[in-house]
Design a protein around this motif. Structure first.
Motif: not given
Length: 450
Positions: A117-121, A156-159, A175-176, A225-226
């Motif tokens: 709900p707060v993705p910028g946290f 972090n990672q898809i799948s 994802y981040d 990508g980190a």
């Protein structure tokens, strides 16, 4: 002065003044008026004080640390700091750590989606002080990347990780690779911090100002990508961790080595075997060598022994480790309702690192063994010191434990930011319907000490 340092100074002033938010409120509870323990009577652990964190708007908290990170907190209050607790030096003061932030699950077409709900946290290290019945936030340190950006709590990672969605599960989020789901915390002698994470799972070394210096992950994770150094220094067997059940417990031994606990059994060779298993693993990490130097098999008690109301072994978790001196550790075995505290002692004879149990081809796997000791596995021997299910007045979901005296523990719960699962977690305007569960710090006196 760096923007982060200025933000922290503003936050301390903001909290001290109580404007525009009140940090804490007094709550009536059983026990003494201060954090100091009172004498124990009888043979059971006894609560001597309970203190509660008041309402702090999450957006105001986060934006004072890193301006502009949270555009809409959807009415969520600061919580989730109970992922772990570690003494900060002065009596009544502790370091705590948030997890990845408010999150829940909503079923869509029969499939559960993970909501943020707060993705910028931005996960943060939070310093608290217990004064009577009140928990006060006295400092906070945001976790940042090498370039000073927030790490976020997104997967972090898809799948490999759950796909992230908006609060209503209707919109997919990005994802981040920088995101972390932080849990355990200890502080090193130089003032830096060590944290563990559930996504990788990983071990993070963080500066005293919150910058991620290194993230140690399993060999073969291939995280790209980190915006900080990622080092594949952990055993590859950890790639078989259950989703949302990576590292959660963390302890720092007197010599500086760290011990990391996998929250639940690995999924070896598959999910059904892992969820039925009672055997999880602890790993010893040398901060000097920057490498894992030992591995230990830890056996849970049967789930109905830990929690008589539960019959699903997959609900068992290790959520906290506490160093007791020498090679001894306090281990918390829990479900979401209750917990048992065990003492183990690490020794060379129990080390299984690099052996057959770390190989994916071993059959049966360590997790499949119904009696690991009979199969020659040197399982750590346990000694029960407290059954928290027999202590009246404790909140559920105790995730952090600290020892402040030989006979006194401090417990903190994870209130999940007041979140609940399901579409009814938010009202028609997208504002949180708070669960009413508060972050609580509880002092527990043991009858015989540890």
């Amino acid at each position: 002065m760096s923007p982060n340092a200025a933000g922290r100074r503003r936050l301390r002033r903001f909290l001290a003044l109580g404007v525009p938010i009140a940090v804490v409120a007094s709550v009536t509870a059983s026990g003494t008026a201060t954090g100091a323990p009172s004498p124990t009577h009888g043979g059971q652990p006894r609560i001597t004080n309970t203190a509660t964190l008041g309402d702090i708007p999450l957006g105001a908290f986060s934006n004072k640390l890193l301006p502009g990170t949270v555009s809409d907190d959807r009415g969520v209050k600061l919580g989730g700091i109970g992922s772990d607790i570690y003494p900060a030096g002065r009596e009544g003061e502790f370091w705590t750590i948030t997890d990845r932030g408010p999150n829940g699950q909503i079923a869509v077409d029969g499939t559960k989606r993970r909501t943020f709900p707060v993705p910028g946290f931005d996960p943060a290290i939070v310093k608290i002080r217990v004064t009577g019945k009140t928990v006060k936030v006295i400092d906070a340190i945001p976790l940042t990347t090498r370039s000073g950006k927030p790490v976020t709590g997104l997967p972090n990672q898809i799948s490999r990780d759950e796909a992230p969605y908006s609060y209503d599960a209707k919109t997919a989020l990005t994802y981040d690779p920088n995101g972390v789901d932080t849990e355990g915390i200890v502080q090193a002698k130089d003032g830096s911090f060590w944290l563990v994470d559930e996504y990788g799972p990983s071990l993070l070394h963080v500066s005293a100002r919150g910058k991620v210096l290194s993230r140690y992950v399993p060999k073969g994770l291939n995280l790209k990508g980190a915006d900080y150094p990622v080092v594949e220094a952990l055993p590859g067997v950890l790639l078989h961790r259950k989703i949302n059940r990576g590292f959660e417990g963390l302890a720092q031994l007197p010599g500086g080595d760290l011990v990391l606990a996998v929250q639940s059994p690995l999924l070896l060779p598959d999910k059904s075997a892992g969820e039925a298993s009672l055997t999880t693993r602890l790993f010893r990490f040398s901060t000097r060598k920057q490498a894992v130097t030992a591995e230990y098999a830890y056996r849970f008690d049967p789930v109905n022994v830990v929690d008589p109301s539960e019959d699903d072994p997959s609900e068992l978790k290790i959520s906290s480790l506490v160093a007791l001196g020498g090679e001894r550790l306090l281990v918390e075995e829990r479900t979401d309702k209750t917990a048992r505290l065990q003492v183990v002692e690490l020794n060379r004879r129990s080390d299984i690192l690099g052996g057959r149990w770390d190989k994916e081809t071993t059959s049966p796997s360590l997790e499949q063994l119904t009696d690991p000791s009979a199969a020659g596995v040197p399982v750590l021997r346990k000694n029960l010191v407290a059954d928290l299910g027999k202590v009246q007045g404790l909140p559920g979901k105790i995730e952090g434990i600290a020892r402040v005296r030989h006979d006194t523990l401090v417990l903190i719960n994870d209130n999940d930011f007041g979140m609940t699962d399901g579409s009814g977690a938010f009202d028609a305007n997208g504002r949180l319907i708070d669960s009413g569960i508060k972050t609580t710090v509880t002092y527990l006196r043991l009858p015989h000490g540890i």
